[in-house]
Scaffold this motif. Structure first.
Motif, PDB file in Angstrom:
ATOM      1  N   GLY A 108      21.493   5.859 -14.459  1.00 28.04           N
ATOM      2  CA  GLY A 108      22.624   5.697 -15.299  1.00 28.04           C
ATOM      3  C   GLY A 108      22.775   7.061 -16.090  1.00 28.04           C
ATOM      4  N   PHE A 109      21.773   7.967 -15.836  1.00 26.53           N
ATOM      5  CA  PHE A 109      21.776   9.112 -16.604  1.00 26.53           C
ATOM      6  C   PHE A 109      22.092  10.242 -15.482  1.00 26.53           C
ATOM      7  CE2 PHE A 109      19.052   6.922 -19.402  1.00 26.53           C
ATOM      8  CZ  PHE A 109      19.486   7.409 -20.778  1.00 26.53           C
ATOM      9  N   LEU A 110      22.144  10.074 -14.302  1.00 33.49           N
ATOM     10  CA  LEU A 110      22.533  11.143 -13.197  1.00 33.49           C
ATOM     11  C   LEU A 110      23.984  10.946 -12.960  1.00 33.49           C
ATOM     12  CD1 LEU A 110      19.748  10.173 -10.558  1.00 33.49           C
ATOM     13  CD2 LEU A 110      19.771  12.030 -12.590  1.00 33.49           C
ATOM     14  N   TYR A 111      24.752  12.224 -13.663  1.00 35.89           N
ATOM     15  CA  TYR A 111      26.061  12.380 -14.053  1.00 35.89           C
ATOM     16  C   TYR A 111      26.939  12.288 -12.538  1.00 35.89           C
ATOM     17  CZ  TYR A 111      30.424  13.586 -16.665  1.00 35.89           C
ATOM     18  OH  TYR A 111      31.467  13.412 -17.221  1.00 35.89           O
ATOM     19  N   PRO A 112      27.847  11.753 -12.553  1.00 39.45           N
ATOM     20  CA  PRO A 112      28.672  11.668 -11.356  1.00 39.45           C
ATOM     21  C   PRO A 112      29.567  12.803 -11.490  1.00 39.45           C
ATOM     22  CG  PRO A 112      29.560  10.057 -12.925  1.00 39.45           C
ATOM     23  CD  PRO A 112      28.193  10.507 -13.506  1.00 39.45           C
ATOM     24  N   ALA A 113      29.312  13.671 -10.597  1.00 41.48           N
ATOM     25  CA  ALA A 113      30.291  14.969 -10.258  1.00 41.48           C
ATOM     26  C   ALA A 113      30.093  15.454  -9.058  1.00 41.48           C
ATOM     27  CB  ALA A 113      29.913  15.858 -11.450  1.00 41.48           C
ATOM     28  N   THR A 114      30.542  16.812  -8.746  1.00 33.94           N
ATOM     29  CA  THR A 114      30.286  17.517  -7.402  1.00 33.94           C
ATOM     30  C   THR A 114      29.230  18.894  -7.928  1.00 33.94           C
ATOM     31  OG1 THR A 114      32.580  17.114  -6.499  1.00 33.94           O
ATOM     32  CG2 THR A 114      31.409  19.041  -5.645  1.00 33.94           C
ATOM     33  N   TYR A 115      28.407  18.965  -7.043  1.00 31.96           N
ATOM     34  CA  TYR A 115      27.396  19.863  -7.429  1.00 31.96           C
ATOM     35  C   TYR A 115      27.101  20.794  -6.245  1.00 31.96           C
ATOM     36  CZ  TYR A 115      26.292  16.685 -11.050  1.00 31.96           C
ATOM     37  OH  TYR A 115      26.266  15.894 -12.160  1.00 31.96           O
ATOM     38  N   THR A 116      27.157  21.965  -6.646  1.00 33.61           N
ATOM     39  CA  THR A 116      26.721  23.129  -5.530  1.00 33.61           C
ATOM     40  C   THR A 116      25.451  23.420  -5.327  1.00 33.61           C
ATOM     41  OG1 THR A 116      28.905  24.033  -6.118  1.00 33.61           O
ATOM     42  CG2 THR A 116      27.490  25.566  -4.831  1.00 33.61           C
TER      43      THR A 116
ATOM     44  N   THR B 272      16.212  22.603  -5.018  1.00 31.57           N
ATOM     45  CA  THR B 272      15.283  21.345  -4.816  1.00 31.57           C
ATOM     46  C   THR B 272      15.891  20.426  -5.456  1.00 31.57           C
ATOM     47  OG1 THR B 272      14.008  22.164  -6.839  1.00 31.57           O
ATOM     48  CG2 THR B 272      13.560  23.749  -5.081  1.00 31.57           C
ATOM     49  N   ALA B 273      14.963  19.412  -5.202  1.00 31.47           N
ATOM     50  CA  ALA B 273      15.345  18.139  -6.081  1.00 31.47           C
ATOM     51  C   ALA B 273      15.096  18.221  -7.659  1.00 31.47           C
ATOM     52  CB  ALA B 273      14.269  17.041  -5.190  1.00 31.47           C
ATOM     53  N   LEU B 274      14.217  18.842  -7.952  1.00 28.30           N
ATOM     54  CA  LEU B 274      14.143  18.847  -9.125  1.00 28.30           C
ATOM     55  C   LEU B 274      15.226  19.847  -9.939  1.00 28.30           C
ATOM     56  CD1 LEU B 274      12.443  18.380 -12.170  1.00 28.30           C
ATOM     57  CD2 LEU B 274      11.183  20.606 -11.546  1.00 28.30           C
ATOM     58  N   ASP B 275      15.525  20.823  -9.132  1.00 27.63           N
ATOM     59  CA  ASP B 275      16.806  21.566  -9.712  1.00 27.63           C
ATOM     60  C   ASP B 275      18.235  20.548  -9.810  1.00 27.63           C
ATOM     61  OD1 ASP B 275      15.347  23.991  -9.582  1.00 27.63           O
ATOM     62  OD2 ASP B 275      15.814  24.446  -7.587  1.00 27.63           O
ATOM     63  N   LEU B 276      18.297  19.814  -8.704  1.00 32.33           N
ATOM     64  CA  LEU B 276      19.417  18.684  -8.748  1.00 32.33           C
ATOM     65  C   LEU B 276      19.579  17.996  -9.825  1.00 32.33           C
ATOM     66  CD1 LEU B 276      22.192  17.904  -7.617  1.00 32.33           C
ATOM     67  CD2 LEU B 276      20.761  16.681  -5.877  1.00 32.33           C
ATOM     68  N   VAL B 277      18.314  17.359 -10.123  1.00 34.10           N
ATOM     69  CA  VAL B 277      18.001  16.390 -11.106  1.00 34.10           C
ATOM     70  C   VAL B 277      18.470  16.977 -12.477  1.00 34.10           C
ATOM     71  CG1 VAL B 277      16.474  14.961 -12.454  1.00 34.10           C
ATOM     72  CG2 VAL B 277      16.544  14.933  -9.905  1.00 34.10           C
ATOM     73  N   LYS B 278      17.954  18.278 -12.701  1.00 31.79           N
ATOM     74  CA  LYS B 278      18.334  18.919 -13.924  1.00 31.79           C
ATOM     75  C   LYS B 278      19.790  19.353 -13.971  1.00 31.79           C
ATOM     76  CE  LYS B 278      13.719  21.301 -14.586  1.00 31.79           C
ATOM     77  NZ  LYS B 278      12.976  22.488 -14.612  1.00 31.79           N
TER      78      LYS B 278
ATOM     79  N   LEU C  36      21.274  16.082 -15.151  1.00 36.90           N
ATOM     80  CA  LEU C  36      21.115  15.814 -16.619  1.00 36.90           C
ATOM     81  C   LEU C  36      21.840  16.841 -17.380  1.00 36.90           C
ATOM     82  CD1 LEU C  36      17.344  15.087 -16.599  1.00 36.90           C
ATOM     83  CD2 LEU C  36      19.169  13.314 -16.547  1.00 36.90           C
ATOM     84  N   ASN C  37      21.956  17.927 -17.077  1.00 33.85           N
ATOM     85  CA  ASN C  37      22.764  18.900 -17.835  1.00 33.85           C
ATOM     86  C   ASN C  37      24.129  18.551 -18.043  1.00 33.85           C
ATOM     87  OD1 ASN C  37      20.361  20.465 -18.332  1.00 33.85           O
ATOM     88  ND2 ASN C  37      20.797  21.994 -16.651  1.00 33.85           N
TER      89      ASN C  37
END
Length: 303
Positions: free
Chosen positions: A98-106, A119-125, A128-129
């Motif tokens: 629910g908190f992983l915001y739907p959007a396009t990420y580079t 990294t995976a942690l970078d993407l999660v951050k 969340l940001n």
């Protein structure tokens, strides 16, 4: 300097490594010799995806993000990560569903020696940001709503899977809130198909290796009637044809429109039922009583 050193034909657009202490001559040299070549890939997570669908998406993308690591972090976020986002109000032991915001990420796939890959942690951050950026103003739920933000987000995730038209989101949220409130003495069961499908998919995914999730078909309506589907105790709260009350947590990442609808559901209309129109428009017909709902089902060919 450019004309004196005949560098006009050597200058290119791009990203360059420069320092504030450079002399003018060093700056010009840097604009020629210090161009950074960074390879990226864009990944789009649309609204309404559950974490496992995001993992499946990552399995189809060539990047530095390890799908297994992403899943592990999303399902069991480490304490230091949660400490960086105290405003989310995530209950202890819950996933980031629910908190992983739907959007396009580079995602950076190759930064050479100048920049690390994502990294995976970078993407999660990043997600969340983005969530805080988009939903931040909504985190403080008005007292008269009598819900925590996590509960609002949970309701919003159901609305996201039910609603197609923005104009109907508040009405659909209102149907579920009226049921939770026991309007007209109706049993406080939501009878929400998406929550049952979520449980069915969760059971099926548990039997599949993570590497096979990319070929799994999510959110299909089971052949067995919803009320007859048996789920294990751990998922009992998602069987909303038998379990009363709000489900334990979100079933997907909702849009801002769904979150806003869950914050301000249209309960005044008094609707307790809705039915999707068979014309594929995404619209629904609403009813206040079981008799009206049954009449709608007969009218639109469901009976």
């Amino acid at each position: 300097f450019r004309s004196q050193r005949n560098l006009a034909d050597s200058l290119r657009d791009g990203t360059f490594l420069l320092k504030a202490t450079m002399t003018p001559d060093q700056l010009v040299t840097g604009l020629v010799e210090n161009r950074l070549v960074i390879k990226t890939v864009n990944v789009t997570f649309r609204e309404g995806l559950r974490i496992e669908q995001m993992v499946a998406k990552l399995q189809t993308v060539s990047s530095g993000v390890d799908p297994q690591a992403f899943y592990d972090i999303a399902m069991k976020p480490p304490p230091d990560l949660l400490a960086a986002y105290p405003g989310l109000g995530l209950p202890e032991g819950r996933s980031l569903e629910g908190f992983l915001y739907p959007a396009t990420y580079t995602l950076v796939t190759d930064g050479g020696s100048r920049r690390p890959v994502t990294t995976a942690l970078d993407l999660v951050k990043m997600m969340l940001n983005k969530f805080q950026e988009g939903a931040g103003p909504l985190l403080q739920v008005p007292a008269d709503r009598k819900m925590t933000f996590y509960q609002v987000l949970t309701l919003a995730s159901i609305v996201e899977k039910e609603a197609t038209l923005d104009s109907e989101r508040a009405l659909i949220a209102g149907v579920y809130q009226n049921r939770l409130n026991g309007l007209n003495k109706i049993a406080k069961v939501l009878n929400a198909d998406p929550t049952v499908i979520y449980a069915v998919d969760t059971m099926a995914l548990a039997e599949l290796p993570l590497a096979d999730w990319k070929s799994y078909s999510f959110w299909n309506v089971p052949a067995t009637p919803m009320g007859q589907i048996q789920v294990p105790a751990a998922l009992a709260g998602y069987q909303t044809y038998t379990a009363a009350g709000l489900i334990p947590g979100p079933i997907c990442s909702p849009s801002l429109a769904s979150i806003k609808a869950a914050l301000a559901p249209d309960t005044a209309s008094g609707y307790l039922f809705f039915l999707a129109l068979p014309d594929k428009s995404g619209a629904h017909v609403f009813a206040k009583t079981q008799a009206e709902h049954d009449a709608n089902k007969k009218k639109y060919g469901y009976l």
